[in-house]
Design a protein around this motif. Structure first.
Motif, PDB file in Angstrom:
ATOM      1  N   THR A  54       0.854  -1.186   0.000  1.00  7.97           N
ATOM      2  CA  THR A  54       0.000   0.000   0.000  1.00  7.97           C
ATOM      3  C   THR A  54       0.890   1.236   0.000  1.00  7.97           C
ATOM      4  OG1 THR A  54      -1.729  -1.157   1.246  1.00  7.97           O
ATOM      5  CG2 THR A  54      -1.792   1.251   1.257  1.00  7.97           C
ATOM      6  N   MET A  55       0.605   2.167  -0.896  1.00 14.86           N
ATOM      7  CA  MET A  55       1.429   3.372  -0.995  1.00 14.86           C
ATOM      8  C   MET A  55       0.542   4.600  -1.135  1.00 14.86           C
ATOM      9  SD  MET A  55       2.935   2.522  -4.806  1.00 14.86           S
ATOM     10  CE  MET A  55       3.481   0.915  -4.241  1.00 14.86           C
ATOM     11  N   ASP A  56       1.089   5.744  -0.743  1.00 11.13           N
ATOM     12  CA  ASP A  56       0.354   7.003  -0.820  1.00 11.13           C
ATOM     13  C   ASP A  56       0.735   7.777  -2.079  1.00 11.13           C
ATOM     14  OD1 ASP A  56      -0.946   6.633   1.658  1.00 11.13           O
ATOM     15  OD2 ASP A  56       0.820   7.329   2.739  1.00 11.13           O
ATOM     16  N   ALA A  57      -0.264   8.416  -2.687  1.00  8.37           N
ATOM     17  CA  ALA A  57      -0.005   9.252  -3.862  1.00  8.37           C
ATOM     18  C   ALA A  57       0.709  10.541  -3.432  1.00  8.37           C
ATOM     19  CB  ALA A  57      -1.319   9.592  -4.550  1.00  8.37           C
ATOM     20  N   PRO A  58       1.576  11.084  -4.296  1.00  7.50           N
ATOM     21  CA  PRO A  58       1.877  10.586  -5.640  1.00  7.50           C
ATOM     22  C   PRO A  58       2.689   9.288  -5.593  1.00  7.50           C
ATOM     23  CG  PRO A  58       3.306  12.430  -5.095  1.00  7.50           C
ATOM     24  CD  PRO A  58       2.316  12.318  -3.975  1.00  7.50           C
ATOM     25  N   ALA A  59       2.346   8.370  -6.480  1.00  6.52           N
ATOM     26  CA  ALA A  59       2.982   7.058  -6.458  1.00  6.52           C
ATOM     27  C   ALA A  59       3.081   6.497  -7.869  1.00  6.52           C
ATOM     28  CB  ALA A  59       2.193   6.104  -5.572  1.00  6.52           C
ATOM     29  N   THR A  60       4.174   5.793  -8.119  1.00  3.44           N
ATOM     30  CA  THR A  60       4.393   5.130  -9.404  1.00  3.44           C
ATOM     31  C   THR A  60       4.237   3.632  -9.214  1.00  3.44           C
ATOM     32  OG1 THR A  60       5.924   6.850 -10.154  1.00  3.44           O
ATOM     33  CG2 THR A  60       6.005   4.727 -11.299  1.00  3.44           C
ATOM     34  N   VAL A  61       3.431   3.008 -10.079  1.00  2.00           N
ATOM     35  CA  VAL A  61       3.184   1.568  -9.982  1.00  2.00           C
ATOM     36  C   VAL A  61       3.401   0.937 -11.350  1.00  2.00           C
ATOM     37  CG1 VAL A  61       1.499  -0.234  -9.465  1.00  2.00           C
ATOM     38  CG2 VAL A  61       1.478   1.901  -8.158  1.00  2.00           C
ATOM     39  N   THR A  62       4.224  -0.110 -11.395  1.00  2.00           N
ATOM     40  CA  THR A  62       4.413  -0.889 -12.614  1.00  2.00           C
ATOM     41  C   THR A  62       3.587  -2.156 -12.492  1.00  2.00           C
ATOM     42  OG1 THR A  62       6.657  -0.044 -12.922  1.00  2.00           O
ATOM     43  CG2 THR A  62       6.078  -2.071 -14.082  1.00  2.00           C
ATOM     44  N   ALA A  63       2.664  -2.347 -13.431  1.00  2.00           N
ATOM     45  CA  ALA A  63       1.752  -3.483 -13.358  1.00  2.00           C
ATOM     46  C   ALA A  63       1.508  -4.030 -14.761  1.00  2.00           C
ATOM     47  CB  ALA A  63       0.434  -3.070 -12.720  1.00  2.00           C
ATOM     48  N   GLY A  64       2.023  -5.221 -15.032  1.00  2.00           N
ATOM     49  CA  GLY A  64       1.826  -5.827 -16.344  1.00  2.00           C
ATOM     50  C   GLY A  64       2.456  -5.021 -17.445  1.00  2.00           C
ATOM     51  N   ALA A 160     -15.492  10.583   1.643  1.00  2.00           N
ATOM     52  CA  ALA A 160     -14.331   9.874   2.170  1.00  2.00           C
ATOM     53  C   ALA A 160     -13.168  10.842   2.322  1.00  2.00           C
ATOM     54  CB  ALA A 160     -13.929   8.725   1.237  1.00  2.00           C
ATOM     55  N   ASP A 161     -12.428  10.679   3.405  1.00  2.00           N
ATOM     56  CA  ASP A 161     -11.214  11.471   3.603  1.00  2.00           C
ATOM     57  C   ASP A 161     -10.037  10.859   2.857  1.00  2.00           C
ATOM     58  OD1 ASP A 161     -12.513  13.276   5.306  1.00  2.00           O
ATOM     59  OD2 ASP A 161     -12.204  11.961   7.037  1.00  2.00           O
ATOM     60  N   MET A 162     -10.139   9.542   2.590  1.00  2.00           N
ATOM     61  CA  MET A 162      -9.083   8.826   1.887  1.00  2.00           C
ATOM     62  C   MET A 162      -9.733   7.729   1.058  1.00  2.00           C
ATOM     63  SD  MET A 162      -5.626   8.604   1.722  1.00  2.00           S
ATOM     64  CE  MET A 162      -4.966   9.122   3.328  1.00  2.00           C
ATOM     65  N   VAL A 163      -9.259   7.563  -0.171  1.00  2.00           N
ATOM     66  CA  VAL A 163      -9.766   6.478  -1.021  1.00  2.00           C
ATOM     67  C   VAL A 163      -8.597   5.579  -1.410  1.00  2.00           C
ATOM     68  CG1 VAL A 163     -11.719   7.782  -1.920  1.00  2.00           C
ATOM     69  CG2 VAL A 163      -9.534   7.874  -3.127  1.00  2.00           C
ATOM     70  N   GLU A 164      -8.925   4.318  -1.632  1.00  2.00           N
ATOM     71  CA  GLU A 164      -7.904   3.337  -2.012  1.00  2.00           C
ATOM     72  C   GLU A 164      -8.240   2.749  -3.375  1.00  2.00           C
ATOM     73  OE1 GLU A 164      -6.075   1.689   2.131  1.00  2.00           O
ATOM     74  OE2 GLU A 164      -7.759   0.554   1.301  1.00  2.00           O
ATOM     75  N   VAL A 195      -1.945  -1.216  -3.907  1.00  2.00           N
ATOM     76  CA  VAL A 195      -3.061  -0.339  -3.557  1.00  2.00           C
ATOM     77  C   VAL A 195      -2.495   1.061  -3.355  1.00  2.00           C
ATOM     78  CG1 VAL A 195      -4.769   0.239  -1.801  1.00  2.00           C
ATOM     79  CG2 VAL A 195      -4.466  -2.136  -2.494  1.00  2.00           C
ATOM     80  N   VAL A 196      -3.128   2.047  -3.996  1.00  2.00           N
ATOM     81  CA  VAL A 196      -2.681   3.435  -3.886  1.00  2.00           C
ATOM     82  C   VAL A 196      -3.738   4.227  -3.122  1.00  2.00           C
ATOM     83  CG1 VAL A 196      -2.032   5.523  -5.135  1.00  2.00           C
ATOM     84  CG2 VAL A 196      -1.407   3.279  -6.055  1.00  2.00           C
ATOM     85  N   ARG A 197      -3.293   4.955  -2.106  1.00  2.00           N
ATOM     86  CA  ARG A 197      -4.202   5.782  -1.310  1.00  2.00           C
ATOM     87  C   ARG A 197      -4.100   7.240  -1.759  1.00  2.00           C
ATOM     88  NH1 ARG A 197      -2.886   4.076   4.842  1.00  2.00           N
ATOM     89  NH2 ARG A 197      -0.954   5.139   4.259  1.00  2.00           N
ATOM     90  N   LEU A 198      -5.268   7.869  -1.922  1.00  2.00           N
ATOM     91  CA  LEU A 198      -5.319   9.268  -2.340  1.00  2.00           C
ATOM     92  C   LEU A 198      -6.312  10.025  -1.463  1.00  2.00           C
ATOM     93  CD1 LEU A 198      -5.681   7.335  -5.225  1.00  2.00           C
ATOM     94  CD2 LEU A 198      -4.702   9.449  -6.110  1.00  2.00           C
ATOM     95  N   LYS A 199      -5.999  11.298  -1.179  1.00  2.00           N
ATOM     96  CA  LYS A 199      -6.915  12.166  -0.434  1.00  2.00           C
ATOM     97  C   LYS A 199      -7.724  12.963  -1.447  1.00  2.00           C
ATOM     98  CE  LYS A 199      -3.956  12.695   3.645  1.00  2.00           C
ATOM     99  NZ  LYS A 199      -3.240  13.662   4.544  1.00  2.00           N
ATOM    100  N   PRO A 200      -9.017  12.667  -1.581  1.00  2.07           N
ATOM    101  CA  PRO A 200      -9.819  13.343  -2.611  1.00  2.07           C
ATOM    102  C   PRO A 200     -10.259  14.735  -2.208  1.00  2.07           C
ATOM    103  CG  PRO A 200     -11.194  11.818  -1.396  1.00  2.07           C
ATOM    104  CD  PRO A 200      -9.796  11.659  -0.838  1.00  2.07           C
TER     105      PRO A 200
END
Length: 210
Positions: A54-64, A160-164, A195-200
């Motif tokens: 689980t990481m917080d944005a800004p975040a870089t994810v390599t997937a496939g 929501a204060d935080m979304v995943e 999973v990336v967490r962002l504050k909307p």
């Protein structure tokens, strides 16, 4: 020659062994079933069972075949109108780059590669796909990252204060040829990666420009 008592003892022992064997097979089957359930849900419905980082944005994810750069999220509210009901969507912004070193083919970010993780045991929510210069825009291999976004349908009163956001990546592999399936590798089997967490922030869309 074995006595009758010895034969009876042997029969009883054999039955006990078979009974215990059935019990162990049942236990193993239950363990496998539980593991499949965890895999199917990505292990991320509950934080204590999460098997991906689980990481917080800004975040870089390599997937496939894609590399994502997640930046921000918005809860966009559209008030009730004279002829329409109130609506709310969760929109997530990111960059996306095609890094398909296997096939070098253009491809879009499909709706099942990004999911909203509501938490609390609620079902995951698929996105509507990558909107990069257009919905389901094909990203060309080797070109620089493109600004994209995706949206998730949520309840009108959602807050929501935080979304995943769950990120899945396809695997480049073939199938079991002994079963008559395709042995040649191809992109398949979406698997949870992160999973990336962002504050909307909350945005009200009243239909007015400016």
């Amino acid at each position: 020659m074995e006595s009758l008592d010895e034969v009876i003892d042997a029969m009883i022992a054999d039955r006990v062994i078979h009974r215990h064997r059935r019990i162990w097979l049942l236990v193993i089957a239950l363990i496998v079933a539980a593991a499949l359930v965890i895999l199917a849900t990505g292990g991320w419905k509950e934080k204590k069972g999460r098997v991906v980082p689980t990481m917080d944005a800004p975040a870089t994810v390599t997937a496939g075949r894609f590399e994502y750069g997640f930046t921000k999220a918005e809860i966009i509210r559209k008030p009730k109108g004279e002829y329409s009901e109130a609506e709310t969507v969760l929109r997530v912004y990111f960059t996306a780059k095609n890094i398909d070193d296997e096939e070098h083919k253009s491809e879009s970010v499909s709706n099942d590669l990004l999911v909203f993780v509501p938490g609390g045991g609620a079902d995951l929510i698929d996105s509507n796909g990558g909107d990069c210069q257009g919905l389901n825009w094909d990203l060309v291999y080797g070109l620089p990252p493109v600004e994209c976004s995706t949206k998730f349908e949520v309840a009108p009163d959602f807050t929501a204060d935080m979304v995943e956001i769950g990120v899945l990546g396809e695997q480049y592999k073939g199938d079991n040829g002994s079963l008559g399936l395709q042995e040649k590798p191809y992109w398949q089997s979406e698997t949870p990666v992160a999973v990336v967490r962002l504050k909307p922030t909350v945005v009200v869309d009243d239909g007015k420009d400016g």
